[in-house]
Design a protein around this motif. Structure first.
Motif, PDB file in Angstrom:
ATOM      1  N   SER A 148       0.826  -1.208   0.000  1.00  0.00           N
ATOM      2  CA  SER A 148       0.000   0.000   0.000  1.00  0.00           C
ATOM      3  C   SER A 148       0.865   1.264   0.000  1.00  0.00           C
ATOM      4  N   ARG A 149       2.075   1.151   0.448  1.00  0.00           N
ATOM      5  CA  ARG A 149       3.001   2.290   0.408  1.00  0.00           C
ATOM      6  C   ARG A 149       3.319   2.716  -1.019  1.00  0.00           C
ATOM      7  N   TYR A 150       3.161   1.781  -1.940  1.00  0.00           N
ATOM      8  CA  TYR A 150       3.488   2.054  -3.342  1.00  0.00           C
ATOM      9  C   TYR A 150       2.237   2.115  -4.202  1.00  0.00           C
ATOM     10  N   GLY A 151       1.066   2.177  -3.572  1.00  0.00           N
ATOM     11  CA  GLY A 151      -0.184   2.278  -4.306  1.00  0.00           C
ATOM     12  C   GLY A 151      -0.577   1.016  -5.023  1.00  0.00           C
ATOM     13  N   GLU A 152      -0.067  -0.114  -4.555  1.00  0.00           N
ATOM     14  CA  GLU A 152      -0.327  -1.382  -5.232  1.00  0.00           C
ATOM     15  C   GLU A 152      -0.929  -2.420  -4.296  1.00  0.00           C
ATOM     16  N   GLU A 153      -1.730  -2.002  -3.341  1.00  0.00           N
ATOM     17  CA  GLU A 153      -2.270  -2.955  -2.374  1.00  0.00           C
ATOM     18  C   GLU A 153      -3.148  -4.020  -3.003  1.00  0.00           C
ATOM     19  N   ASN A 154      -3.695  -3.739  -4.179  1.00  0.00           N
ATOM     20  CA  ASN A 154      -4.561  -4.713  -4.838  1.00  0.00           C
ATOM     21  C   ASN A 154      -3.875  -5.362  -6.023  1.00  0.00           C
TER      22      ASN A 154
END
Length: 69
Positions: free
Chosen positions: A59-65
């Motif tokens: 989620s820190r890199y905007g890729e949690e999904n």
């Protein structure tokens, strides 16, 4: 570590839990977010029990999904 990972897999073995996550965090530390995302996702796919923690890191890199397999 990438060389070690290839060596482990070439030998027919499986990298231990946390190996790909550690590699991903090393990439994150040097600013290579694509490498970080790849290896954190790889950890999540190899060890489903790590999903919660890997999602927090991703989620820190905007890729949690991120669903790459």
């Amino acid at each position: 570590m990438e060389r070690d990972l290839r060596s482990i897999e070439t030998g027919g073995m499986r990298a231990p839990p946390g190996f790909c996550a550690h590699l991903g965090m090393l990439y994150a530390e040097i600013g290579n977010h694509e490498g970080a995302i790849f290896y954190l996702t790889e950890e999540k796919n190899r060890f489903p029990e790590s999903e919660f923690f890997m999602n927090r890191l991703l989620s820190r890199y905007g890729e949690e999904n991120d669903v790459r397999k």
